[in-house]
Write a protein that holds these residues in place. Structure first.
Motif, PDB file in Angstrom:
ATOM      1  N   PRO A   1      -3.990   0.413  -2.672  1.00 50.84           N
ATOM      2  CA  PRO A   1      -3.440  -0.773  -2.558  1.00 50.84           C
ATOM      3  C   PRO A   1      -2.571  -0.739  -3.876  1.00 50.84           C
ATOM      4  O   PRO A   1      -2.555  -0.076  -4.970  1.00 50.84           O
ATOM      5  CB  PRO A   1      -4.410  -1.740  -2.852  1.00 50.84           C
TER       6      PRO A   1
ATOM      7  N   SER B   1      -5.258   6.416   0.935  1.00 51.47           N
ATOM      8  CA  SER B   1      -4.408   4.869   0.947  1.00 51.47           C
ATOM      9  C   SER B   1      -4.737   4.207  -0.314  1.00 51.47           C
ATOM     10  O   SER B   1      -6.038   4.078  -0.621  1.00 51.47           O
ATOM     11  CB  SER B   1      -4.789   4.139   2.325  1.00 51.47           C
TER      12      SER B   1
ATOM     13  N   GLN C   1       0.868  -1.261  -0.015  1.00 49.55           N
ATOM     14  CA  GLN C   1       0.015   0.096  -0.107  1.00 49.55           C
ATOM     15  C   GLN C   1       0.810   1.174  -0.013  1.00 49.55           C
ATOM     16  O   GLN C   1       2.127   1.168   0.462  1.00 49.55           O
ATOM     17  CB  GLN C   1      -1.190  -0.064   1.057  1.00 49.55           C
TER      18      GLN C   1
END
Length: 321
Positions: free
Chosen positions: A291, A289, A282
């Motif tokens: 991935p 945030s 991440q």
């Protein structure tokens, strides 16, 4: 607007030497032999669009025009052709590419608005025994090169070297080169789509006709002797340390292994491009945030400041010198 990591929708290019291997990165490929995914780009032949956050749907050109040096740094916002200075690609080489060479910024026959092309390759994956063509053999001058081309024995002039996963090849403008079958590559380059083909194995293009060669241009822009090309094996023993892979007037590229949590920061001087080569994790920054997985690329604005990489992954970092 508060800066945040930007992810883009890739632009796909069908090539006679391409295939379907880019599907392994989760791309939904169009039909055909897809050789290139332009993952970050702002060029007349393809401009990528943001897919996340408040700027979703905006092209890289629009973002740059809106936020200028604040987001892209002074060098990233004031370029020779008024566009983003770099082009980031993933290449699937199921067949040999043409033997080719690129001009520098000063070649008088460049199309209006086009730059020269200095680039580097990072080998994401290579089949056993895979090779690339990487420069001329020692003592090959223009006359010898021209004669070999005319006599159909150009391969006698070229150096072939083995390509292994993790290898890096720096290719300044003027270096004769060609990727060969069996490699998957991340390419960082000047924002240019100018290629002069010297030899193409006498094969037809996608339209069934022989592809155009550019012999005179190639002979003119080739750098005979030492072109400045260099290669590295990029093994890293410990995580959270940047290893320099290539340093040019146009970009600097480093490699690192992330294992756990790693705090990083951008500077006001330049944007940062991250490419995930292996693993997953991440990124946390700008209040968001995201991935990350193999094959993904992000553009981090210069004024993003602190960000955190987390997970287990190998990443490339590119920025302007």
């Amino acid at each position: 607007m508060k800066p945040y990591p930007l992810k883009f929708q890739a632009e796909f290019k069908e090539r006679v030497w391409g295939g379907r291997a880019l599907e392994q990165f989760g791309f939904e490929l169009p039909d055909g032999h897809i050789g290139e995914a332009w993952v970050i780009g702002d060029h007349a032949h393809g401009t990528t669009k943001v897919v996340n956050g408040d700027l979703a749907g905006k092209g890289l050109d629009e973002v740059r025009e809106a936020f200028g040096s604040e987001w892209f740094g002074p060098k990233g916002s004031q370029t020779k052709n008024g566009k983003f200075p770099l082009l980031i690609k993933l290449l699937d080489c199921q067949d040999d590419l043409s033997v080719q060479v690129h001009p520098d910024d000063h070649y008088e026959k460049l199309a209006e608005g086009e730059l020269g092309k200095t680039e580097m390759w990072y080998i994401l994956d290579a089949k056993p025994g895979a090779k690339i063509i990487y420069g001329l053999k020692e003592h090959v001058d223009r006359a010898a090169f021209a004669q070999a081309i005319e006599e159909g024995r150009i391969m006698d002039c070229l150096q072939e070297v083995e390509a292994k996963t993790g290898d890096t090849f720096y290719i300044p403008a003027g270096t004769v080169h060609a990727l060969k079958a069996g490699v998957l590559v991340a390419e960082i380059q000047q924002n240019s789509d100018t290629t002069y083909r010297v030899y193409d194995y006498d094969r037809p293009g996608l339209d069934g006709k022989p592809r155009e060669l550019h012999i005179e241009d190639s002979l003119h822009v080739t750098k005979y002797g030492d072109s400045g090309a260099s290669r590295k094996t990029t093994d890293i023993d410990a995580p959270h340390h940047w290893l320099n892979l290539a340093e040019s007037p146009y970009f600097i590229t480093d490699k690192a292994i992330v294992d756990g949590r790693w705090e990083q920061s951008t500077t006001q001087d330049s944007f940062v491009i991250l490419i995930v080569c292996e693993g997953e994790g991440q990124i946390h920054g700008g209040g968001e945030s995201l991935p990350l997985k193999r094959g993904e690329a992000l553009l981090l604005p210069a004024n993003l400041g602190a960000y955190v990489l987390e997970g287990k992954m190998t990443v490339l970092r590119s920025y302007l010198p």
